[in-house]
Scaffold this active site. Structure first.
Site, PDB file in Angstrom:
ATOM      1  CE  LYS A  53      -3.790  -2.270   2.294  1.00 53.20           C
ATOM      2  NZ  LYS A  53      -4.829  -2.732   3.542  1.00 53.20           N
ATOM      3  CD  GLN A  97      -3.703  -4.463   6.946  1.00 55.19           C
ATOM      4  OE1 GLN A  97      -3.814  -4.330   6.372  1.00 55.19           O
ATOM      5  NE2 GLN A  97      -4.056  -5.985   5.903  1.00 55.19           N
ATOM      6  CG  ASP A 120      -9.483  -0.581   4.592  1.00 52.63           C
ATOM      7  OD1 ASP A 120      -9.577  -1.045   2.648  1.00 52.63           O
ATOM      8  OD2 ASP A 120      -9.664  -1.306   5.304  1.00 52.63           O
TER       9      ASP A 120
END
Ligand code: NDP
Length: 284
Positions: A53, A97, A120
């Site tokens: 990322k 995460q 997200d």
């Protein structure tokens, strides 16, 4: 005739080029899109995802910041970090995460992220927006999968779509997106009876199970679009949920693993971050 391969590498490169152009335009206005990733503990797979990322951000001209927290971090410490990032104007996207260590409450942590910085798309507000068809942040993996489905050019209206898996991050949002495209959607899961009777009807079949080779050729309708979301490791090699070699002889289109949906997930994360930066800059 063997299925056409939906190449995630090429498609994700197109998206990254667009993201880079939009990031450059923002920079000219004094705004550098910024993504912060919070990593709690040192799970090796998470380390790789976080590194990729960060790399994606750098390659598209965006700021990337990784906040590393000890595996023993408390819920309060985690939520304090999120709140600091919520207040930080240099950060447009925040990502925690997953999975978090077992003692931490994932849903409570995700709920702390400002919905407009939730790149997200896991915040309940964004899940609700997707459910109600209002504009919001769409989770990256199903968004990438839909992009691949649409790239086939087939008319999705009235098509039978079957999603195997009902997780909040893949299966459910995937089903919602296909419903928005006017597909007739069936969601299957571990309690589904006679799974193959459902999958064999599917014009679009999405597998998000987490079991290598789970979807076999006899489960697939000839000519179907088969999207393999699974990421599994067998003898050190990455493979999907679909028996690729056999299913490609039956399907019309198929995504490979690696080089399929996974590539699109990161590209969509970058897209969601530049979207968030544009919104913050008041242009979207
Ligand atoms: P989850 O484990 O949360 O969900 C798996 C789903 O599969 C569940 O809904 C489960 O049903 C269902 N399932 C399990 N066994 C069966 C069965 N025998 N028959 C039918 N359904 C079954 O996984 P995720 O959704 O998080 O991820 C799915 C896969 O996608 C994983 O391999 C993951 O690594 C991968 N992934 C890939 C990404 C990418 O970028 N390509 C991103 C995110 C995930 P039930 O609900 O009843 O338990």
């Amino acid at each position: 005739m063997a299925a056409q391969i939906l190449d995630g590498k090429t498609m994700s490169e197109e998206i990254r080029r667009e993201v880079a152009e939009r990031a450059a335009a923002l920079k000219e206005r004094g705004v550098t899109p910024g993504l912060a990733v919070i990593l709690v503990g040192n799970d090796p797979a998470s380390e790789i995802y976080v590194r990729n990322k960060g790399k994606g951000c750098e390659e598209t001209g965006m700021l990337s910041r990784t906040i590393r927290m000890d595996a023993s971090a408390s819920q309060d410490e985690l939520e304090n970090e999120i709140e600091k990032l919520n207040r930080d104007d240099a950060i447009h996207g925040i990502l925690v995460q997953l999975p978090l260590p077992a003692h931490l409450d994932e849903q409570a942590a995700l709920a702390k992220i400002l919905p407009e910085k939730d790149v997200d798309g896991f915040h309940m507000i964004n899940a609700g927006r997707l459910m109600t068809g209002t504009e919001g942040v769409v989770p990256c993996t199903p968004k990438g999968a839909l992009y691949m489905i649409r790239s086939t050019g087939i008319d999705l209206n009235g098509r039978e779509a079957v999603v195997i898996g009902r997780s909040n991050i893949v299966g459910k949002p995937m089903a919602m997106l296909l419903l928005q495209q006017n597909c007739t959607v069936t969601v299957c899961h571990s309690r589904t009876k006679d799974l193959a009777s459902h999958t064999r009807r599917a014009d679009i079949l999405v597998a998000a199970v987490g079991k290598p080779g789970f979807v076999t050729a006899d489960m697939v309708k000839p000519g179907a679009v088969v999207i393999d979301v699974g990421i599994n490791r067998v003898d050190g090699k990455v493979c999907g949920d679909v028996d690729f070699q056999a299913v490609r002889e039956v399907a019309g289109w198929i995504t490979p693993v690696p080089g399929g949906v996974g590539k699109m997930t990161i590209a969509m994360l970058l897209m969601n971050t530049v979207d968030a930066a544009e919104r913050a800059a008041g242009r979207a």
